[in-house]
Design an enzyme around this catalytic site. Structure first.
Site, mmCIF file in Angstrom:
data_model
loop_
_atom_site.group_PDB
_atom_site.id
_atom_site.type_symbol
_atom_site.label_atom_id
_atom_site.label_comp_id
_atom_site.label_asym_id
_atom_site.label_seq_id
_atom_site.Cartn_x
_atom_site.Cartn_y
_atom_site.Cartn_z
ATOM 1 N N ASP A 82 0.723 -1.208 -0.211
ATOM 2 C CA ASP A 82 0.147 0.057 -0.124
ATOM 3 C C ASP A 82 0.918 1.409 0.008
ATOM 4 O O ASP A 82 0.740 2.230 -0.805
ATOM 5 C CB ASP A 82 -1.047 -0.029 1.183
ATOM 6 C CG ASP A 82 -1.832 1.184 1.256
ATOM 7 O OD1 ASP A 82 -2.358 1.657 0.398
ATOM 8 O OD2 ASP A 82 -1.602 1.875 2.325
ATOM 9 N N ASP A 85 4.461 0.196 4.037
ATOM 10 C CA ASP A 85 4.582 -1.238 4.886
ATOM 11 C C ASP A 85 4.379 -2.461 4.118
ATOM 12 O O ASP A 85 4.858 -2.430 2.943
ATOM 13 C CB ASP A 85 3.039 -1.024 5.871
ATOM 14 C CG ASP A 85 1.647 -1.008 4.842
ATOM 15 O OD1 ASP A 85 1.966 -0.537 3.715
ATOM 16 O OD2 ASP A 85 0.789 -0.584 5.534
ATOM 17 N N TYR A 234 -8.276 2.249 6.370
ATOM 18 C CA TYR A 234 -9.230 2.746 5.239
ATOM 19 C C TYR A 234 -10.491 2.621 5.467
ATOM 20 O O TYR A 234 -11.282 1.939 4.627
ATOM 21 C CB TYR A 234 -8.648 2.075 3.761
ATOM 22 C CG TYR A 234 -7.519 2.285 3.382
ATOM 23 C CD1 TYR A 234 -7.052 3.447 2.623
ATOM 24 C CD2 TYR A 234 -6.268 1.753 3.888
ATOM 25 C CE1 TYR A 234 -6.033 4.038 2.094
ATOM 26 C CE2 TYR A 234 -4.813 2.071 3.321
ATOM 27 C CZ TYR A 234 -4.653 3.203 2.388
ATOM 28 O OH TYR A 234 -3.476 3.754 2.148
ATOM 29 N N GLU A 436 4.944 10.437 4.232
ATOM 30 C CA GLU A 436 4.677 9.137 3.702
ATOM 31 C C GLU A 436 4.586 9.200 2.091
ATOM 32 O O GLU A 436 4.369 10.223 1.693
ATOM 33 C CB GLU A 436 3.066 8.803 4.309
ATOM 34 C CG GLU A 436 2.714 7.254 3.909
ATOM 35 C CD GLU A 436 1.508 6.775 4.657
ATOM 36 O OE1 GLU A 436 1.578 5.709 5.083
ATOM 37 O OE2 GLU A 436 0.805 7.610 5.034
#
Length: 587
Positions: A82, A85, A234, A436
Site C-alpha cells: 500500500d 508497509d 481505510y 509518507e
C-alpha cells in the site's frame, strides 16, 4: 545597433528553445521516475531487477489457503504494497489502478511520445493481474491481505517479514460494495487500456469487471464493516453510493451498455452525489468529483460539468481552499500533495483553460518552485527528500525506524505527503503525515505528469541522481511468511492498531492514511512499534506486478525519432523568427 539587436534576439531564441526542450524532457523523465515508484512497491516474485534493492516477497499469500499461481507461488503473492508497509489494502490498490488507467486513456499519446507506453501498461497490469486473482469466484473477492496492526509493529524491509498474513474475504454474507465497485472500475478501465495492444487480456478484464459490478450492486454493504481490521486504516466514511455511480459509469464507458449508465445516473441523482464534492478532493474514499467528471465525459450533460466546476472552483485562489504563502492549494494536514495532484489531474482531463494555470502552478510548487526551493519528489531537484516513510527504502535490519539515520536506498520518483499550511516541511521518516508515500498518492501525480508532457519530450533524465547509499545489484534474500485465510466476517482485531485521529480541516476528515471524507468526523491511525526504546509511528502501504508482451508496442527507435522531430520543430520555428528578423533589418 541592428547587429546588437539581432544578436540579442538570437540569444533569446536559443535560450527559449533550450528551456522549451528541457521542460519537455523533465516531464518525460519525471513520468518515468514516477512509475518506478510502483516497481519499488511490488510484492511477489519480481520479473526484473529494475529496483535492485527489492527482492521476492509474500510468496505464500494465497486464498484459498495453498492455492498456487503459474509460478508455484501463492495465487495472491503479487500485487502492490500500500505505502511504506507490507499490507495489501485492496480498496486503495484498486483505486490507484483505476486512476492510472484513466490517465493512460486520456493522455496515451503523451505517454507514447515519451517512449513509456509499455512501462505504463505494465504498471497497470501488475495491479490488475492481482485484482483478477483476488476475484476468486463470481461473488467472492479478497479485500485485504495482512493484518494492519501486526504488519505495522514491524519496521523492516518486506523481504524480512515473518508474521502471519491473514486473508480477509468479501462475500454475499460479508459484502463490500466499495471494494467490488472499485475493482470493477479498475478492470473496466484496463479493458480500454489494453483493447488494442492485448485484446485477449482486455476481454478477461472486462469479464471480471462485469461480475464484480454485479456482486457489488446485488450484495450491498460497507466493506470496512465486513473487514473490521480495515477500519483503522481505510474506513469507508462516505459509504458506497459514490462507488456505485463511479463503477457504473466506468462499466458504461467500457461496454456501451446503457443499463450501467442508467444505474449510475439514478444513484448520482437520488443520493445527491454531485453536491458531495465541494470542499473535498477526489480520493480513494470519495469518488463524487471524479464521478461528475466521468459522467460529463461520457454523456456531455452540463448537469455533470456544472457539478464538477463547482467542486473544481473551490480549489482556485479565492474559491475557499486554503493556500499556503508559497502557493500550494492545501486541503488537509495529512498528505496535502496527494489531494492537490489528484485535482490537477482531473483539471487537465476536463481540459478547460480556466484550470490550466492552476494545474501548472501546483506542479511547479511540488517540483520546487516554492519559498524553500523544496522538491517533494524523491530524487528530483537539488533539494529533494531522501527519508520518506518507507520500510523497504529505509532497510533497517534492527526493527528500528531510526537506525540507520538515513534511508539506505533512494525511492526515486516518489511523491511525499507535503508541507503544513505555512509551507514548513522536514524530511523526517518518522513524520508519516508529511513524509509518507503511497500508491494512491502517486496515481494523481503520474496522471498530471502525463498531461503536462503535451506530446513531446524524451526519457533522458535531468533530475538529481544523488543517493544516500549506492544500490546493490543482488536481490535481498526472502524470509518465508505464513499466510492464513480467514473470512472477513470473523476477521481478527486482536492486534488492531491504536488510532490517533488528526483533524484535517473544518470541512474534511482524515482516515487511515489521512484521506478526507465528505461525511464523517476526523479519524486516522498511528501504529506504534517499540524497538530499543524507540517508538515507531506508522500508517499504511501498497504494490503489484505484471508484464505484457505485445508485438504492436511502440518501437523505441520510432519514439526516439518522434521526440527528435518534435525538438527539431521547436528549433526550426524559434530560429526562423531570428532569420526573418535579420532579413527585416537588412531590408
Amino acid at each position: 545597433m541592428k547587429l546588437k539587436l539581432i544578436s540579442t534576439l538570437l540569444i533569446i531564441s536559443l535560450i527559449l528553445t533550450g528551456s522549451m526542450i528541457s521542460a519537455a524532457d523533465d516531464y518525460c523523465s519525471l513520468l518515468e521516475k514516477s512509475l518506478l515508484f510502483y516497481k519499488a512497491n511490488r510484492a511477489g516474485r519480481l520479473p526484473d531487477d529494475d529496483i535492485p534493492w527489492r527482492g521476492d516477497t509474500t510468496l505464500n499469500d494465497a486464498y484459498p489457503s495453498g492455492a498456487k499461481d503459474a509460478n508455484g507461488d501463492g495465487n495472491l503473492s503479487g500485487g502492490y504494497f500500500d505505502a511504506g508497509d507490507g499490507v495489501k489494502f485492496v480498496f486503495p490498490m484498486a483505486y490507484s489502478m483505476t486512476m492510472l488507467g484513466w490517465g493512460y486513456i486520456e493522455f496515451e499519446s503523451n505517454i507514447n511520445a515519451c517512449g513509456l507506453g509499455k512501462m505504463y501498461r505494465d504498471t497497470i497490469k501488475y495491479g490488475t493481474d492481482w485484482l483478477i486473482a483476488a476475484h476468486v469466484s463470481e461473488n467472492e473477492m479478497v479485500g485485504q491481505v495482512g493484518n494492519g496492526g501486526a504488519d505495522h509493529a514491524f519496521w523492516g524491509p518486506p523481504e524480512a517479514m515473518t508474521m502471519a498474513r491473514p486473508v480477509y474475504v468479501l462475500s454475499t454474507s460479508a459484502p463490500g460494495t466499495e471494494v467490488a465497485m472499485e475493482a470493477a472500475s479498475a478492470l473496466a478501465a484496463a479493458s480500454i487500456v489494453f483493447k488494442s495492444s492485448d485484446p485477449s487480456y482486455a476481454s478477461t478484464c472486462l469479464s471480471h469487471a462485469k461480475q464484480l459490478y454485479s456482486f457489488g450492486y446485488n450484495y450491498q454493504g460497507v466493506y470496512s464493516d465486513s473487514i473490521p481490521d480495515a477500519k483503522a486504516f481505510y474506513q469507508s466514511y462516505s459509504g458506497y453510493n459514490d462507488e456505485i455511480a463511479w463503477g457504473g459509469t466506468w462499466l458504461y464507458k467500457a461496454t456501451g451498455d446503457s443499463t450501467y449508465l442508467n444505474q449510475a445516473k439514478s444513484i448520482y441523482a437520488s443520493k445527491y452525489i454531485g453536491s458531495w464534492g465541494v470542499g473535498q478532493a477526489h480520493s480513494w474514499e470519495n469518488k463524487a468529483i471524479g464521478s461528475s467528471l466521468l459522467l460529463f465525459k461520457v454523456t456531455g450533460d452540463s448537469t455533470y460539468s456544472t457539478d464538477f466546476e463547482k467542486a473544481m472552483n473551490y480549489w482556485l485562489p479565492g474559491g475557499g481552499i486554503t493556500y499556503t504563502p508559497g502557493g500550494l492549494a492545501w486541503l488537509a494536514q495529512w498528505g496535502p500533495n496527494r489531494y492537490t495532484m489528484t485535482m490537477t489531474m482531473l483539471a487537465k482531463i476536463y481540459g478547460s483553460s480556466k484550470y490550466t494555470s492552476f494545474a501548472q502552478n501546483q506542479m511547479n510548487y511540488i517540483l520546487g518552485q516554492n519559498p524553500n526551493s523544496q522538491s517533494f519528489v524523491v530524487g528530483y531537484g537539488p533539494n529533494h527528500p531522501i527519508n520518506p516513510h518507507h520500510r523497504a527504502a529505509h532497510h533497517s535490519t534492527t526493527n528500528d525506524i531510526n537506525n540507520p539515520v538515513n534511508n539506505v536506498y533512494l525511492l526515486t520518483g516518489a511523491l511525499v505527503g507535503g508541507p503544513d499550511q505555512s509551507d514548513k516541511y522536514q524530511d523526517l521518516r518518522t513524520d508519516y503525515i508529511a513524509n509518507e508515500v503511497a500508491c494512491d498518492y502517486q496515481a494523481g501525480f503520474v496522471g498530471t505528469l502525463a498531461a503536462l508532457v503535451s506530446g513531446s519530450g524524451s526519457t533522458s533524465s535531468s533530475s538529481s541522481t544523488s543517493s544516500t547509499s549506492s544500490s546493490t545489484s543482488s536481490k535481498p534474500t526472502t524470509s518465508s511468511t505464513s499466510s492464513t485465510s480467514s473470512s472477513s466476517s470473523t476477521s481478527s482485531t486482536s492486534s488492531s492498531s491504536t488510532s490517533s485521529n488528526p483533524t484535517t480541516s473544518s470541512t474534511s476528515s482524515t482516515s487511515d492514511n489521512g484521506s478526507t471524507s465528505s461525511i464523517s468526523s476526523s479519524s486516522g491511525t498511528s501504529d506504534s512499534t517499540t524497538s530499543s526504546g524507540v517508538t515507531t509511528n506508522d500508517n499504511v502501504g501498497r504494490d503489484d506486478v505484471s508484464i505484457s508482451s505485445n508485438p504492436s508496442d511502440e518501437q523505441s527507435s520510432a519514439n526516439s525519432l518522434m521526440n527528435e522531430l518534435n525538438q527539431i520543430f521547436v528549433i526550426v520555428i524559434s530560429n526562423s523568427l531570428v532569420v526573418f528578423t535579420f532579413i527585416y533589418f537588412l531590408i
